[in-house]
Structures are given as C-alpha cells and as structure tokens.
Design a protein around this motif. Structure first.
Motif, mmCIF file in Angstrom:
data_model
loop_
_atom_site.group_PDB
_atom_site.id
_atom_site.type_symbol
_atom_site.label_atom_id
_atom_site.label_comp_id
_atom_site.label_asym_id
_atom_site.label_seq_id
_atom_site.Cartn_x
_atom_site.Cartn_y
_atom_site.Cartn_z
ATOM 1 N N UNK B 90 0.232 -0.950 0.408
ATOM 2 C CA UNK B 90 -0.084 0.552 0.438
ATOM 3 C C UNK B 90 1.115 0.985 0.298
ATOM 4 N N UNK B 91 2.258 0.919 1.128
ATOM 5 C CA UNK B 91 2.620 1.714 0.685
ATOM 6 C C UNK B 91 3.670 2.369 -0.619
ATOM 7 N N UNK B 92 4.407 1.566 -1.567
ATOM 8 C CA UNK B 92 4.929 1.690 -2.328
ATOM 9 C C UNK B 92 4.432 1.817 -3.287
ATOM 10 N N UNK B 93 2.280 1.364 -3.115
ATOM 11 C CA UNK B 93 2.046 1.666 -4.476
ATOM 12 C C UNK B 93 2.001 3.379 -5.594
ATOM 13 N N UNK B 94 1.607 3.936 -4.534
ATOM 14 C CA UNK B 94 1.745 5.421 -5.067
ATOM 15 C C UNK B 94 2.763 6.161 -5.877
ATOM 16 N N UNK B 95 4.188 5.567 -5.723
ATOM 17 C CA UNK B 95 5.461 5.416 -5.676
ATOM 18 C C UNK B 95 5.879 5.228 -6.796
ATOM 19 N N UNK B 96 5.452 3.440 -7.328
ATOM 20 C CA UNK B 96 5.192 2.705 -8.406
ATOM 21 C C UNK B 96 6.485 3.562 -9.473
ATOM 22 N N UNK B 97 7.352 3.592 -10.053
ATOM 23 C CA UNK B 97 7.365 3.829 -11.888
ATOM 24 C C UNK B 97 6.760 2.718 -11.839
ATOM 25 N N UNK B 98 6.364 2.781 -13.626
ATOM 26 C CA UNK B 98 5.552 1.541 -14.185
ATOM 27 C C UNK B 98 6.583 0.520 -14.383
ATOM 28 N N UNK B 99 8.406 0.361 -14.478
ATOM 29 C CA UNK B 99 9.725 -1.017 -15.023
ATOM 30 C C UNK B 99 9.274 -0.923 -13.949
ATOM 31 N N UNK B 100 9.291 -0.471 -12.592
ATOM 32 C CA UNK B 100 9.958 -1.195 -11.545
ATOM 33 C C UNK B 100 8.802 -2.564 -11.355
ATOM 34 N N UNK B 101 9.904 -3.773 -10.837
ATOM 35 C CA UNK B 101 9.488 -4.707 -10.757
ATOM 36 C C UNK B 101 9.805 -5.458 -9.621
ATOM 37 N N UNK B 102 8.634 -5.899 -8.592
ATOM 38 C CA UNK B 102 8.153 -6.486 -6.940
ATOM 39 C C UNK B 102 7.446 -7.516 -7.117
ATOM 40 N N UNK B 125 0.722 -6.349 -13.023
ATOM 41 C CA UNK B 125 1.514 -7.053 -13.605
ATOM 42 C C UNK B 125 3.187 -6.714 -13.256
ATOM 43 N N UNK B 126 3.118 -5.328 -12.192
ATOM 44 C CA UNK B 126 4.597 -5.436 -11.933
ATOM 45 C C UNK B 126 4.991 -5.943 -10.919
ATOM 46 N N UNK B 127 3.840 -6.966 -10.310
ATOM 47 C CA UNK B 127 4.551 -7.799 -8.970
ATOM 48 C C UNK B 127 4.357 -9.620 -9.148
ATOM 49 N N UNK B 128 5.170 -10.270 -9.211
ATOM 50 C CA UNK B 128 5.382 -11.471 -9.424
ATOM 51 C C UNK B 128 5.795 -12.263 -7.874
ATOM 52 N N UNK B 129 4.409 -12.844 -7.718
ATOM 53 C CA UNK B 129 4.848 -13.279 -6.475
ATOM 54 C C UNK B 129 6.094 -14.426 -6.596
ATOM 55 N N UNK B 152 19.286 -24.198 -4.769
ATOM 56 C CA UNK B 152 18.530 -24.096 -4.379
ATOM 57 C C UNK B 152 16.731 -23.771 -5.285
ATOM 58 N N UNK B 153 16.405 -24.406 -5.159
ATOM 59 C CA UNK B 153 14.813 -24.222 -5.603
ATOM 60 C C UNK B 153 13.988 -22.684 -5.424
ATOM 61 N N UNK B 154 13.580 -22.362 -6.474
ATOM 62 C CA UNK B 154 12.587 -20.763 -6.031
ATOM 63 C C UNK B 154 11.360 -21.181 -7.313
ATOM 64 N N UNK B 155 10.568 -20.837 -6.331
ATOM 65 C CA UNK B 155 9.471 -21.057 -7.114
ATOM 66 C C UNK B 155 8.756 -19.440 -7.253
ATOM 67 N N UNK B 156 8.587 -19.584 -8.699
ATOM 68 C CA UNK B 156 7.997 -18.617 -8.842
ATOM 69 C C UNK B 156 5.887 -18.894 -9.555
ATOM 70 N N UNK B 157 4.880 -18.033 -8.863
ATOM 71 C CA UNK B 157 3.645 -18.546 -9.063
ATOM 72 C C UNK B 157 3.105 -17.167 -9.966
ATOM 73 N N UNK B 158 3.742 -17.215 -11.048
ATOM 74 C CA UNK B 158 3.310 -15.735 -12.126
ATOM 75 C C UNK B 158 2.205 -15.605 -11.983
ATOM 76 N N UNK B 159 1.030 -14.161 -12.305
ATOM 77 C CA UNK B 159 0.294 -13.990 -12.276
ATOM 78 C C UNK B 159 -0.307 -13.903 -14.021
#
Lengths: 300, 300
Positions: B90-102, B125-129, B152-159
């Motif tokens: 919530x605190x990141x959202x208003x300031x997030x640049x359009x090309x930033x990935x979270x 779309x800028x957030x990949x869990x 180690x294994x990293x799991x991504x659960x993309x949207x």
C-alpha cells in the motif's frame, strides 16, 4: 573393587568382550581404551569382514567366539541387534564364569530383562540391562569413536538380583567412557523412550511414507527443504531395527501415541477455528520448550 | 534485455531495494553483489539497528524509505514477515515507477497474490509472487550469506498479468543467485508446501508441546537424544511467523493433515495387530524414500 585390591597396572576392565562391533560396541571399546580403562578387547560377531575391520581400526585386539568370550571376559557388552539377545545369551550361559558381568545396549529394556531372566536362570544377577542414549545415524566400526558417550546419558535398569558391587562397577565403567549414569525401572525407561524416541520415529516414518506415496511425490520432494530434512532424518533408519523396537515396546508406543493424537486434535481444532491466539499459544510453548532443551542438552 | 541494449558496465539489477534485510533479504543482496549482478542496494526496514548492521556488513549501500525504494529501484524484493505484505504494498503503490518489478519471498502464495491484486490494482502486472526454498534456522542480517540460494529451488507463481519479459528477467536474477527457478500455480505451490513444510512443522510443534506438558517432562527431556533433536528442531521456529503461515494456508494444511492421519491410522493398526511384516513394509518404504531424497537433494 577397592583401591587396595587393585594392582597398580590393572585396568578397570582387564578383559572386555564386545558382541557386535559397530558404532555402539566399537565406541565403547574405543572409549575405555582411550582412558586406559581396558586391558584386552575380544570382538565377537557374525561378519568376518566387520571383525577384521574392527581389528584393523584398533577397536578390538582379537576375534573370539561367544564361548571364548564367556570363558575369558570380565565384562561382556552386548551391542548386536536386540532381536539376537536370546540366542546370544543362550550360547554364553553354559560357559559364563561366576564373576563375569554382562550388560547390553538395547533400546527397550523390559523385554530384554524378561529374555535374560528366562535364559540365564540362576545367573540372572550377572546381567545388568543398560541403554546408552547416543546417536546412531552412522553405523559400523568405522563410525566408532572414543568420544561418542562423552556427556551422554546411559540408563541402567538393574534387576533385584544385581549386587550393589556389580552396579557400582558398571557405573564406573560407563563413567570412564565419559557418560552420566541414571538408574530407573525398565517400565519407566520404556515409557519415556516410547515418548521421546519411538513415537517420533513412527511419526517421521509415517509422514515420509505418505509423502512418498502421493501421486505428485516427485514435485513434493523437489520442494522439500531443510525443515523436511530434519523432520524426516530418523525415517532413514534401519527398518528391521525399528520394527523390532516397535514390537518390543508396543503397548507403551500405542499409549504415548494416543497422547500425541489428543494434542494434535486440539491443534487441529484451533486451526479449523482459525483461532490465531490458540495457535500462537501452543506454538510458543513448543518453541520455548525446544529452545530450552536445545540450550540444556548440548545436542543442538 | 538483449545484449545490445545493455551497457557493458550495467549490472542485471541497477538499483535493488530489499524490504526486510534479514537472512532471506540480506542473502539475496549478497548473492547478487557476489556475482556483480547489482549496482546499488537500498535497505528498507522498521528497525534502525538491523539496517545499520546490514550496512556495516556491506549487504546494503544505504537505508531508504518505502517511498524512496518505489521511486528509485528497478527491482524490489519483499523479505519481511508475510503478514506485512498489504501494508508494505500500500505504501509502495502510489510511488511505483511503471518499469519497476516487485517480488516477494513469502511461504504461502495464493494469499499474497490476492493481497497484491487488491492493493496494486492496475499495477498488478508489476508484481511476481515468489518463494525461495531456503533454510531459515538462523535469522538476521549477520546470518546472510551469498551462497544461501546456490543449488536451491525458487518457486515463482506468476500472475496472468505478468509479462513474459518480466518473468524471464526475474528468472535470470534468481539464476544469478545460483538458484533453480520453477514456475507453478499458487494453489499447487500452497498444497505442496502444506505437505512438505507446514504439516511437518505442525506435527513437530504438537509433539514438542505434548512432551513439554507431560508430568514427567524433565525426565523425558533428559533421555531425549539425537532423533528427538532432529525431529523437533523446526518446533523452535518463530511462533508468530508460523501462526501466520498456518492461518494463510489453513485449508491446504487441514487437508494434508487428513492424509497423514489416515497413514498414521494404518501404521497404528499394524502395531496394534503386532503385524511385523506390515510394519517393516512401511518402514522400508519410508527409509528408501528418505535415503533417495537425501542423496538427490544435496540437503543431507
């Protein structure tokens, strides 16, 4: 054995026989040798290669038969699988000198005491059941080490026929290995071990079995991390040894399992109710108890 | 990001922001730095002392606010407790640049995706869990190490809103840390993790709680050995973090628990029947599966 009756050069155990020269038996011999607590060490076992290895490693001085062990040893340490206790004691009994002491390292004690009583008859006073609580992840003589019992607890579950002198002597022998000795009833030992050793092994193995049998077990195994590693480590233990332990301590294991299932039911109910306070309460009690145990046991 | 579009000196992540600079976040920064994969590292957190420590350790270059992180970072890695995800986004959202990935490192994924979707709206779309499967026995920035994710294994659960380019980029970033990346549905991830992580934690904690609450718990703890140590190690974990995991993944945990209880019922029946063959059969399956996993996982 008073100081006056001992020759200056005579070790605590002039002749030791170890039946089963693996991690437990080999480490016992190594620990006594390390502290100059033993004269000659006889190794008894079924596998010639293992005995040769134990001799090459300096754990034993010579290979012997059970008959020779009974005739020559001052102390006989049984460290073979507990299922062989009856057969081994039967072969020792006819040759046992009256001053020889026999002890064991089995994980269950009431059944060992019953077997020993049946086989040894009037010589039962020469047998003191014991259980060193020491790791068994590695096996075989090459895993043996003089420090295995240092700081560890050894439980003796003496019989009423054991003399005070023999109990004191065996206590001194274990203390020479660096262990702390506790004495208790065999039934108490078996109940406690059901709780802290046998039930965890059952739960770990059941869990591992369930995960391995799932239709997507490959994916589960791929995503399993260090928590899974620790929780399931004991499930890799010998199926034969653990089957025998479960059968030998069946009623205590079943009884302790009911207690754990009751606790599980309460945690499950809290989760079903999404009761965060109750979940945190039990997780906190568990975490505090585990951290306290870890800092106290020296095992973490 | 093609080779042609990259300045020779430009690292994979020009500016990284890590929210929560503990073991997970600190090791991510350290791994990227170790491989020259990052330019500047901003550290965000609530505890000034922890941030100062992270800076002294060289994990971060400077301390930043969430607003500064949103404005300056190319990649934002959320590694604080998962319960804070909504507030942080919530605190990141208003300031997030359009090309930033979270991305994040939370142990459950469906709930994180739902929270992110609710908070980020059109920017979802800028957030990949994500979820790196890496140890968490130690905590804090001093536990961070560049090699934590190696192998180690990293799991991504993309949207569905994530672009192919952003998914490929995040995969490259994790691979730069030495990790293997797998993609799957959030629901699959949560079910698998319920099985191999959350249920073991529940069982270990319930068991520890039960032993600690027994009238003779002192004696039990005294006779507890290395099997107990391994089986209960995870029970020492943070009660708050695990309460949140259980609540977040409640239905999958309850469902997996039923499977384990059914398997336990079968083992218990075999024990009640003193059925040695059936006991040995399941113990053997468990031991073989565990030994195979140990040899394959590199975790034993």
């Amino acid at each position: 054995m008073s100081a006056a009756s001992r020759e200056p050069a005579e070790p605590l155990v002039p002749v030791l026989a170890v039946v089963g020269v693996g991690l437990i038996g080999g480490s016992f011999a190594a620990a006594l040798r390390d502290r100059a607590g033993v004269g000659r060490v006889l190794g008894v076992g079924r596998q010639a290669a293992t005995l040769a290895q134990a001799r090459d490693l300096g754990l034993i001085d010579e290979v012997a038969s059970l008959e020779q062990a009974a005739q020559q040893a001052d102390l006989i340490f049984l460290a073979m699988p507990v299922g062989a206790t009856e057969a081994v004691l039967s072969r020792l009994e006819p040759h046992l000198r009256p001053d020889t002491l026999v002890t064991d390292a089995g994980s269950t004690k009431a059944n060992v005491a019953a077997v020993a009583r049946a086989v040894l008859g009037e010589r039962i006073g020469q047998f003191i059941p014991g259980h060193p609580i020491a790791g068994a992840e590695r096996t075989g003589p090459e895993a043996a080490e003089a420090g295995l019992y240092r700081g560890r607890t050894v439980v003796l579950t003496p019989l009423e026929e054991n003399t005070s002198a023999s109990k004191a002597y065996l206590t001194r022998v274990w203390e020479c290995c660096g262990a702390r000795v506790m004495a208790m009833d065999a039934e108490v030992h078996d109940t406690i071990l059901a709780s802290v050793s046998h039930v965890p092994h059952l739960l770990s193995s059941v869990f591992m079995w369930q995960v391995a049998g799932a239709h997507d077990s490959d994916l589960r195994m791929t995503l399993a991390g260090s928590g899974f590693r620790d929780f399931t480590r004991i499930a890799a233990g010998s199926p034969e040894i653990w089957r025998d332990i479960f059968l030998a301590n069946r009623s205590a294991v079943l009884s302790e399992l009911q207690e754990v299932k009751a606790a599980l039911g309460r945690a499950e109910q809290a989760l079903q109710d999404a009761d965060g306070d109750q979940l945190q309460d039990f997780l906190e009690r568990a975490a505090l108890a585990r951290r306290f145990w870890g800092s106290r046991s020296g095992l973490t």
